[in-house]
Each structure stands twice: as structure tokens, then as C-alpha cells.
Design a protein around this motif. Sequence first.
Motif, PDB file in Angstrom:
ATOM      1  N   LEU A  15       8.795  -0.284  -2.533  1.00  0.00           N
ATOM      2  CA  LEU A  15       9.591   1.021  -2.024  1.00  0.00           C
ATOM      3  C   LEU A  15      10.732   0.726  -1.148  1.00  0.00           C
ATOM      4  O   LEU A  15      10.665  -0.295  -0.434  1.00  0.00           O
ATOM      5  N   PRO A  16      11.534   1.620  -0.946  1.00  0.00           N
ATOM      6  CA  PRO A  16      12.464   1.542   0.160  1.00  0.00           C
ATOM      7  C   PRO A  16      11.991   1.317   1.340  1.00  0.00           C
ATOM      8  O   PRO A  16      10.886   1.965   1.629  1.00  0.00           O
ATOM      9  N   LEU A  23       4.926   5.517   4.964  1.00  0.00           N
ATOM     10  CA  LEU A  23       3.586   5.368   4.157  1.00  0.00           C
ATOM     11  C   LEU A  23       2.747   4.295   5.323  1.00  0.00           C
ATOM     12  O   LEU A  23       1.802   4.843   5.653  1.00  0.00           O
ATOM     13  N   ALA A  24       3.661   3.384   6.069  1.00  0.00           N
ATOM     14  CA  ALA A  24       2.519   2.692   6.949  1.00  0.00           C
ATOM     15  C   ALA A  24       2.193   3.613   8.218  1.00  0.00           C
ATOM     16  O   ALA A  24       1.029   3.421   8.604  1.00  0.00           O
ATOM     17  N   ALA A  25       2.961   4.517   8.534  1.00  0.00           N
ATOM     18  CA  ALA A  25       2.713   5.427   9.794  1.00  0.00           C
ATOM     19  C   ALA A  25       1.733   6.269   9.368  1.00  0.00           C
ATOM     20  O   ALA A  25       0.666   6.443  10.258  1.00  0.00           O
ATOM     21  N   GLU A  26       1.524   6.777   8.020  1.00  0.00           N
ATOM     22  CA  GLU A  26       0.578   7.500   7.619  1.00  0.00           C
ATOM     23  C   GLU A  26      -0.619   6.821   7.490  1.00  0.00           C
ATOM     24  O   GLU A  26      -1.664   7.560   7.952  1.00  0.00           O
ATOM     25  N   LEU A  27      -0.718   5.653   7.068  1.00  0.00           N
ATOM     26  CA  LEU A  27      -1.865   4.861   7.019  1.00  0.00           C
ATOM     27  C   LEU A  27      -2.617   4.622   8.344  1.00  0.00           C
ATOM     28  O   LEU A  27      -3.689   4.721   8.369  1.00  0.00           O
ATOM     29  N   LEU A  28      -1.786   4.249   9.349  1.00  0.00           N
ATOM     30  CA  LEU A  28      -2.150   3.916  10.730  1.00  0.00           C
ATOM     31  C   LEU A  28      -2.660   5.249  11.442  1.00  0.00           C
ATOM     32  O   LEU A  28      -3.667   5.083  11.936  1.00  0.00           O
TER      33      LEU A  28
END
Length: 79
Positions: A15-16, A23-28
Amino acid sequence: MSAEVKQLLHEALKLPTDDRAELAAELLASLDESGDSGDVEGAWAAEIERRARRVLAGESSGTPWEEVRERFGRDLLKR
């Protein structure tokens, strides 16, 4: 790490940058919702303060972002 998670990670790394960051922020954020995190924000603030003091005192020069990013990417792909 399961094969399914490895495949998902492999796809996510394509992904860009902005999308990967989101995505990382949402997972965290989903981990913080578990209720087991205690005072995560306070712990991070204390860690940032500790690291900043070390840099300002000349005890640490840090690591260039490019080096950290490359090492992190290699480590992730090994999993």
C-alpha cells in the motif's frame, strides 16, 4: 504468525505510505480498546521524555530514519 497474517502483511506493505500509516493507526487503536493497556499515553509520554533528555544530554545520537525503516522492513518480512 499464521500464513494468513503473513499474506495480509505482505499485501499491506504494498500500500502507499499514507494508507499504511492509516491502517497501522487503526490497528493500534483497536488494541487500545481492549482495556488492558493501562496508561498507554502516559507511558509513551514518559518514554519520549526519557529519550529526548538522552539526546539533549549528548548520551544518544539516535538512528537515522532510513536505517530504522529498512531494518523494520527486513524484520517484518522475515516473519
